[in-house]
Design an enzyme around this catalytic site. Structure first.
Site, PDB file in Angstrom:
ATOM      1  N   CYS A 126       0.755  -1.256   0.006  1.00  0.00           N
ATOM      2  CA  CYS A 126       0.131   0.110  -0.053  1.00  0.00           C
ATOM      3  C   CYS A 126       0.860   1.205  -0.151  1.00  0.00           C
ATOM      4  O   CYS A 126       0.398   2.076  -0.645  1.00  0.00           O
ATOM      5  CB  CYS A 126      -0.869   0.223   1.305  1.00  0.00           C
ATOM      6  N   HIS A 672      -1.347   1.664   7.429  1.00  0.00           N
ATOM      7  CA  HIS A 672      -1.794   1.419   6.165  1.00  0.00           C
ATOM      8  C   HIS A 672      -1.801   2.710   5.502  1.00  0.00           C
ATOM      9  O   HIS A 672      -2.097   3.916   5.950  1.00  0.00           O
ATOM     10  CB  HIS A 672      -3.294   1.168   6.178  1.00  0.00           C
TER      11      HIS A 672
END
Length: 712
Positions: A126, A672
């Site tokens: 990510c 994230h």
């Protein structure tokens, strides 16, 4: 028209900007208010694109998220022709002019529109997806890689990667901008990245800004138009103006570095160094690809330490203090001394405890507090100043427990509690060691069960509420009297055994016999003694007080503080503030002919078209890794740097508009990454619209701005 958002239109050169604006609204069947952001720069950016004949020019509009609502109005064939995204005209032979397109966000946001394509997560990628989405939506960079960029690949640059990074990035960008594209797997790009940057190999989480820095530099070298770099040496100022010197530095830089990345992303700052001794001034003008700004809002830090008396008069006590976040160790000592009411004849010896051992002493006043991690356990020992030159005795504890090993009952030592220390002027016999240790143990002694006599007053608390008993006299609680506490029998020689040991308490060098001299040569600065306890003796002392003490900071134990906030301008001011260089960044002064801690001042001199701002949320040191959750209030529509630029260029605007944000959610080493782009939320494979009022969060990590073109 559902699978395109690019239109080529023949228009008359005689039309003015207002008429062209009305024509655009008519073509896209939308209200003029929706296209209002175009009004200010419509004439400058969209008109005069390419002469194709005496009276006709080609105009192209690229619209985000509006392709589903496009309706081509029929008009006279000699006035307008519609061009699809594959480059073919319905009646004409004009090519696509991508370098003069303009982009903006619309209200209809279904995935499937050009550019609104997600990237698959290959496993902790990510961070890469976030940085890539910001880059592949960068104005002019998109046009460049959708065009014929192959001819600029530099295969001869030893600093490049034979064009492989540029080709992999260009191929990925084209896939993301293909009509009706499904989420794209960046596997090929990832393999190329791992080949040339092994730090990004595997599937561990990484830093999106570090990837961005590598990628921008790699793209520049792969696409550098300079095939043979000339040698250029900057000359001394010789009384010339800063403008002349800066231009010379910039031209020397461009003579060796010329690429689309330099065109868009590189600026220049002025660096001034001043020697603190001879006041020699050195001025250089260096290029930058991005600005890394500190977050000055987090100014204090809460720390909890355990204070231990070294004279046996009180139990260990935790103290929570507030210190400057970027302060020094002397700030910690000052705050802790006030909190524990340190006497004028006392001093504190701070030690870090790990695995029941002292692993280091914190004695250097100039050391940074950032070297202390939140999960460290620190103990501050109160010592008398008059004993400063006496040897330090460090007692470490072991409990002998009987266990069956291979069917045989065996005594196994287990480390116990934190070390106790004291300074003494006389240590000749083993009995001196024993008496000193028993004195330190007094606060941990558990009174006999019949502690209270019949004179205990009505309503008095139970024995557990007596918190300190020193020499059989209560310090707090007020429920015991000297006559009501039975004397505790001193432990026998068999219950407490003493050994000289090493600083880790592992090796038993020699047993200390009570009535014999201690086997030591000379007067050492530090004596380590290992004390072995019997199981019966453990019951007479509250060893929990020796074993349980807090870490430096436990967020769950303290009330949550309100989220700190700081403006982006304050971060920029902190970046531009003059400060001394650290000991690891010494500057060689040509006047003094030696290295010194010079003062350094940065000034913005030349701003790029695309300004990338990195917010320094992550801090690293030899001992710690931390993330700052500070909320940064950054402008979206109007970042005005006019007052922060040392050299103003009348031809270029100093105002910027935000178009992308790389976000990081969570803690260090994990979390994230996502990206907000114009304004869609790119979360790996998922892409969906997001309102502008949700762009600003404490997760913002890297900001992408483009210069606003001001039309006079």
């Amino acid at each position: 028209m559902r699978e395109t958002n690019s239109l080529g239109v023949k228009i008359s050169k005689k039309d003015n900007a207002v008429e062209l604006f009305k024509r655009a609204c008519k073509i896209f069947s939308i209200e003029s208010e929706l296209l209002d952001p175009l009004v200010r720069c419509f004439g400058h950016n969209l008109v005069g694109i390419k002469n194709s004949s005496e009276q006709l020019i080609l105009l192209e509009l690229q619209i985000y998220g509006l392709s589903d609502s496009l309706k081509c109005r029929e008009g006279r064939k000699d006035e307008m022709a519609v061009q699809h995204s594959n480059g073919s005209l319905t009646n004409g032979s004009f090519g696509i002019v991508r370098n003069s397109s303009i982009t903006f966000s619309g209200r209809s946001g279904e995935a499937g529109c050009l550019g609104l394509t997600g990237l698959q997560n290959l496993g902790n990628t990510c961070f890469m997806n976030s940085a890539l989405q910001c880059l592949v939506h960068t104005p002019k960079l998109v046009d460049y890689f959708l065009g014929d960029y192959f001819r600029e690949i530099n295969h001869d640059n030893p600093l490049g990667m034979d064009g492989e990074i540029a080709l992999a990035f260009g191929d990925l960008l084209r896939k993301l901008w293909a009509p009706g594209a499904a989420p794209v797997s960046p596997r090929t790009f990832k393999s190329k990245l791992a080949r040339f940057a092994p730090q990004f190999s595997g599937f561990n989480q990484h830093d999106s800004q570090e990837l961005l820095a590598f990628l921008l530099d790699g793209l520049h070298e792969d696409l550098n138009r300079v095939k043979c770099k000339p040698y250029a040496e900057a000359k001394d100022g010789d009384g010339r103006s800063d403008e002349d010197i800066a231009d010379e530095y910039w031209q020397n830089h461009l003579a060796r570095n010329d690429s689309i990345i330099v065109d868009l992303c590189q600026g220049q700052y002025k660096s001034t160094l001043v020697c603190p001794v001879c006041k020699k001034v050195s001025v250089t003008f260096d290029p930058f690809m991005y600005l890394s700004l500190p977050l000055p809002s987090t100014t204090v830090r809460m720390m909890t330490l355990t204070v231990v008396n070294t004279d046996g008069t009180a139990k260990p006590s935790p103290f929570t203090i507030t210190v400057p976040k970027y302060g020094k160790f002397e700030d910690l000592i000052r705050a802790l001394s006030i909190a524990c009411a340190l006497g004028v004849n006392e001093t504190l010896l701070v030690a870090e405890i790990y695995n029941h051992q002292i692993i280091r002493y914190l004695e250097e006043p100039a050391d940074s507090i950032s070297l202390i991690r939140d999960d460290d356990q620190l103990v501050a020992y109160r010592l008398r100043k008059e004993n400063d030159k006496d040897p330090l005795v460090v007692f470490m504890h072991q409990q002998l427990e009987e266990q069956y090993i291979h069917g045989k009952l065996t005594s196994c030592p287990n480390a116990l509690g934190i070390p106790l220390v004291a300074k003494v002027s006389y240590l000749a016999h083993g009995l001196d060691i024993r008496n000193l240790y028993l004195e330190l143990l007094k606060p941990f002694c558990i009174p006999a069960k019949d502690t209270f006599n019949n004179n205990v007053t009505a309503g008095s608390t139970a024995i557990e509420e007596v918190t300190r008993i020193v020499d059989n006299v209560p310090v707090t609680g007020g429920v015991a009297t000297p006559s009501s506490v039975k004397e505790v029998e001193p432990p026998s020689d068999a219950e407490l055994q003493f050994y000289l040991t090493d600083e880790k308490g592992i090796v038993k060098n020699s047993k200390i016999v009570m009535n014999e001299p201690i086997a030591m040569t000379g007067v050492p600065e530090e004596v380590h003694v290992l004390v072995c306890w019997s199981g019966k003796l453990i019951e007479q002392y509250d060893t929990r007080l020796l074993s349980s003490f807090p870490e430096i900071f436990k967020s769950g134990f303290l009330p949550k503080r309100p989220q700190e906030s700081v403006s982006l301008y304050k971060c920029l001011e902190a970046f531009l503030t003059e400060e001394p260089l650290g000991p690891e960044d010494m500057w060689y002064c040509p006047g003094c002919k030696k290295h010194c801690q010079a003062s350094k001042k940065l000034d913005l001199w030349r701003l790029p078209e695309i300004l990338v701002i990195h917010l320094k949320r992550f801090s690293y040191s030899r001992f710690s890794k931390n993330k700052l959750e500070t909320y940064v209030d950054f402008p979206v529509d109007n970042l005005d740097l006019s007052t922060h630029v040392a050299h103003l260029n009348d031809k270029l605007s100093n105002r910027y508009m935000l178009y992308a944000v790389s976000n990081h959610y969570g803690s260090m080493g994990g979390g994230h990454y996502t990206a907000f782009v114009h304004w869609y939320d790119f979360d790996d494979s998922h892409v969906y619209p997001i309102s502008q009022d949700k762009i600003k969060t404490s997760a913002a990590y890297v900001l992408f701005y483009r210069r606003v073109v001001e039309v006079s």
